[in-house]
Design a protein around this motif. Sequence first.
Motif, PDB file in Angstrom:
ATOM      1  N   ARG A   1       0.841  -1.203   0.000  1.00 14.52           N
ATOM      2  CA  ARG A   1       0.000   0.000   0.000  1.00 14.52           C
ATOM      3  C   ARG A   1       0.874   1.250   0.000  1.00 14.52           C
ATOM      4  N   PRO A   2       0.627   2.206  -0.936  1.00 15.37           N
ATOM      5  CA  PRO A   2       1.511   3.375  -1.028  1.00 15.37           C
ATOM      6  C   PRO A   2       1.335   4.321   0.156  1.00 15.37           C
ATOM      7  N   ASN A   3       2.437   4.873   0.577  1.00 17.10           N
ATOM      8  CA  ASN A   3       2.414   5.887   1.635  1.00 17.10           C
ATOM      9  C   ASN A   3       2.096   7.256   1.042  1.00 17.10           C
ATOM     10  N   PRO A   4       1.413   8.122   1.806  1.00 23.26           N
ATOM     11  CA  PRO A   4       1.185   9.479   1.317  1.00 23.26           C
ATOM     12  C   PRO A   4       2.502  10.226   1.176  1.00 23.26           C
ATOM     13  N   ARG A   5       2.536  11.157   0.221  1.00 24.11           N
ATOM     14  CA  ARG A   5       3.749  11.942   0.043  1.00 24.11           C
ATOM     15  C   ARG A   5       3.869  12.959   1.179  1.00 24.11           C
ATOM     16  N   THR A   6       5.068  13.360   1.459  1.00 26.76           N
ATOM     17  CA  THR A   6       5.352  14.280   2.545  1.00 26.76           C
ATOM     18  C   THR A   6       5.248  15.717   2.055  1.00 26.76           C
ATOM     19  N   ILE A   7       4.560  16.558   2.813  1.00 31.05           N
ATOM     20  CA  ILE A   7       4.539  17.995   2.552  1.00 31.05           C
ATOM     21  C   ILE A   7       4.938  18.710   3.827  1.00 31.05           C
ATOM     22  N   SER A   8       5.238  20.005   3.700  1.00 30.74           N
ATOM     23  CA  SER A   8       5.572  20.812   4.870  1.00 30.74           C
ATOM     24  C   SER A   8       4.332  21.570   5.320  1.00 30.74           C
ATOM     25  N   PRO A   9       3.973  21.484   6.595  1.00 34.95           N
ATOM     26  CA  PRO A   9       2.818  22.252   7.074  1.00 34.95           C
ATOM     27  C   PRO A   9       3.140  23.739   7.114  1.00 34.95           C
ATOM     28  N   GLY A  10       2.092  24.557   7.267  1.00 37.81           N
ATOM     29  CA  GLY A  10       2.311  25.994   7.409  1.00 37.81           C
ATOM     30  C   GLY A  10       3.136  26.299   8.639  1.00 37.81           C
ATOM     31  N   ALA A  11       3.878  27.402   8.580  1.00 37.01           N
ATOM     32  CA  ALA A  11       4.764  27.755   9.693  1.00 37.01           C
ATOM     33  C   ALA A  11       3.998  28.158  10.941  1.00 37.01           C
TER      34      ALA A  11
ATOM     35  N   PRO B   1      -0.428  28.523  12.586  1.00 37.97           N
ATOM     36  CA  PRO B   1      -1.818  28.170  12.315  1.00 37.97           C
ATOM     37  C   PRO B   1      -2.437  29.078  11.259  1.00 37.97           C
ATOM     38  N   GLY B   2      -3.057  28.459  10.241  1.00 33.48           N
ATOM     39  CA  GLY B   2      -3.672  29.216   9.167  1.00 33.48           C
ATOM     40  C   GLY B   2      -2.755  29.519   8.003  1.00 33.48           C
ATOM     41  N   ALA B   3      -1.455  29.284   8.150  1.00 35.06           N
ATOM     42  CA  ALA B   3      -0.523  29.526   7.050  1.00 35.06           C
ATOM     43  C   ALA B   3      -0.609  28.386   6.041  1.00 35.06           C
ATOM     44  N   PRO B   4      -0.350  28.664   4.762  1.00 37.42           N
ATOM     45  CA  PRO B   4      -0.494  27.628   3.737  1.00 37.42           C
ATOM     46  C   PRO B   4       0.585  26.560   3.838  1.00 37.42           C
ATOM     47  N   PRO B   5       0.220  25.285   3.641  1.00 39.88           N
ATOM     48  CA  PRO B   5       1.229  24.228   3.546  1.00 39.88           C
ATOM     49  C   PRO B   5       1.938  24.298   2.195  1.00 39.88           C
ATOM     50  N   SER B   6       2.954  23.467   2.041  1.00 39.16           N
ATOM     51  CA  SER B   6       3.817  23.585   0.862  1.00 39.16           C
ATOM     52  C   SER B   6       3.121  23.222  -0.443  1.00 39.16           C
ATOM     53  N   ASP B   7       2.019  22.451  -0.396  1.00 41.78           N
ATOM     54  CA  ASP B   7       1.348  22.071  -1.643  1.00 41.78           C
ATOM     55  C   ASP B   7       0.133  22.938  -1.946  1.00 41.78           C
ATOM     56  N   ALA B   8      -0.030  24.051  -1.220  1.00 42.34           N
ATOM     57  CA  ALA B   8      -1.175  24.931  -1.444  1.00 42.34           C
ATOM     58  C   ALA B   8      -0.921  25.869  -2.616  1.00 42.34           C
TER      59      ALA B   8
END
Length: 258
Positions: free
Chosen positions: A42-52, A54-61
């Motif tokens: 089963r494939p693992n989800p890809r890793t992204i960076s969360p917003g710095a 609360p409310g900041a955009p994550p890296s894939d936004a």
Amino acid sequence: MPGFRYPVLICLAAVLFAQQRDGYKDTPILPGQKWHVHDSDRPNPRTISPGASPGAPPSDAIVLFDGKDLSHWEQRGQAQRWKVTDGYFEVEPRTGDLRTREKFGDCQLHIEWSSPTPVRGASQERGNSGVYLMDRYEIQVLDSYQNPTYADGQAGALYGQWPPLVDPVRKPGEWNAYDIFFEAPRFEGEKLIRPAFATVLYNGVLVHNHKELNGPTEYRVVLPYKAHGEEPIHLQDHGTRVRYRNVWVRRLGGYDLQ
């Protein structure tokens, strides 16, 4: 012989550790899925960076407004007249709705808004705007602070359909935040296969939990679904000044790892 005991145990522990890390193929199939329990394939989800913060955009936004300009937006058939000031932009009354240049379907949308001060008007004429998914499904924006109106038209409502579960509105001039998780309707030709659904957090409070939409938004009527594809997100000009900031969206299509 006693001397062989520890190497065997070490090998067995190594095998068990590898299985725990990599998964299994000798476990039951999960109901409604094609995967074994703890499936090694089963494939693992890809890793992204969360917003710095609360409310900041994550890296894939896709950042639709970063406090500087409205380059991701347009007004239909005319020059853009909504203005950017001090890190936010504001509805310019009676100039028309603002629409994204890109089209979206399933998505996660974060948007912050503030109703005007000094307070003017009452009920639906006070700080009224709206966030439309796919150009037709509205989450209401309204100054609902000590401002009685019909329940399915207050801030946080799926307008004309469902009131919010609770009303966590802030005072006029303070910033409110919507986090909207939207599932687009599905069609086969002209036939509706699955309706749209919305989950909405309003100032961090759950106000709609995977709520089914009856169809497109309209005033005082119920409209049926009509087949459509991806469409812009749009913000409504309802004739009052409402401010917006920190707008970003994540496409959710293609994230299904079932």
